[in-house]
Design an enzyme around this catalytic site. Structure first.
Site, mmCIF file in Angstrom:
data_model
loop_
_atom_site.group_PDB
_atom_site.id
_atom_site.type_symbol
_atom_site.label_atom_id
_atom_site.label_comp_id
_atom_site.label_asym_id
_atom_site.label_seq_id
_atom_site.Cartn_x
_atom_site.Cartn_y
_atom_site.Cartn_z
ATOM 1 N NE ARG A 25 -3.709 -0.608 2.267
ATOM 2 C CZ ARG A 25 -4.074 -1.533 3.143
ATOM 3 N NH1 ARG A 25 -3.650 -1.488 4.378
ATOM 4 N NH2 ARG A 25 -4.860 -2.518 2.778
ATOM 5 C CD GLU A 125 -4.220 -10.234 5.843
ATOM 6 O OE1 GLU A 125 -3.658 -9.667 4.895
ATOM 7 O OE2 GLU A 125 -5.063 -9.665 6.586
#
Length: 178
Positions: A25, A125
């Protein structure tokens, strides 16, 4: 050789990576409020964020960002109508290379509510990526230790969790935005 840190008032980018080196990101514009070898405090509001797949979105509220060169987490204090929410990323310590402030995001997150209760997010995750990207056991242990350190900071109201921290740095952000 002396490393130059971003100067107060300078606009920088923030780049988040995954353990395998891939970009995760990018925050386009963040204003440095204080830059030292140990920490960088910065802020943004309605900045463009680009995801690894190229999608973009815009942040919704002012945020004060705290990055440390020795701790394996960073802390984002988001200023909302009903109080300050914190989003804490378990991550590598930051690196500044004049292109951007950079860190590795290790998936585990801690969300802290205005009343200082918290929840640990994305444990599934983390486990998946730990296996897929082959996190070394030493990194796994460092991250687990830093989850405990972060929780200790929350309970102690230390660093960005201190009562006036976000307000003080938000005032400085407003000064630079004039």
């Amino acid at each position: 050789m002396t490393i130059e840190y971003p100067r107060d008032g300078q606009t920088i980018q923030i780049h988040s990576y995954k353990h395998n080196g891939s970009i995760h990101r990018i925050w386009k514009e963040t204003v440095v409020l204080k830059g030292t070898p140990n920490y960088i405090i910065a802020a943004n509001d309605r900045t463009t964020v680009t995801e690894a797949d190229g999608r973009t979105w815009t942040t919704r509220e002012p945020a004060i960002c705290f990055f440390h060169s020795k701790h394996w987490f960073n802390i984002i204090g988001m200023i909302r109508e009903d109080g300050i929410y914190y989003y804490c990323n378990l991550s590598s310590p930051f690196v500044w290379d004049k292109e951007a402030l950079k860190y590795i995001d290790y998936d585990l997150d801690v969300k802290v509510f205005p009343n200082m209760t918290y929840v640990i997010l994305d444990e599934d995750e983390y486990e998946r990526h730990r296996f897929e990207m082959n996190y070394p056991s030493v990194v796994d242990q460092i991250l687990k230790n830093n989850v405990q350190k972060l929780i200790s900071w929350i309970h102690q109201r230390k660093g960005p969790f201190a009562p006036d921290f976000i307000d003080t740095w938000y005032d400085k952000f407003l000064f630079y935005r004039k």
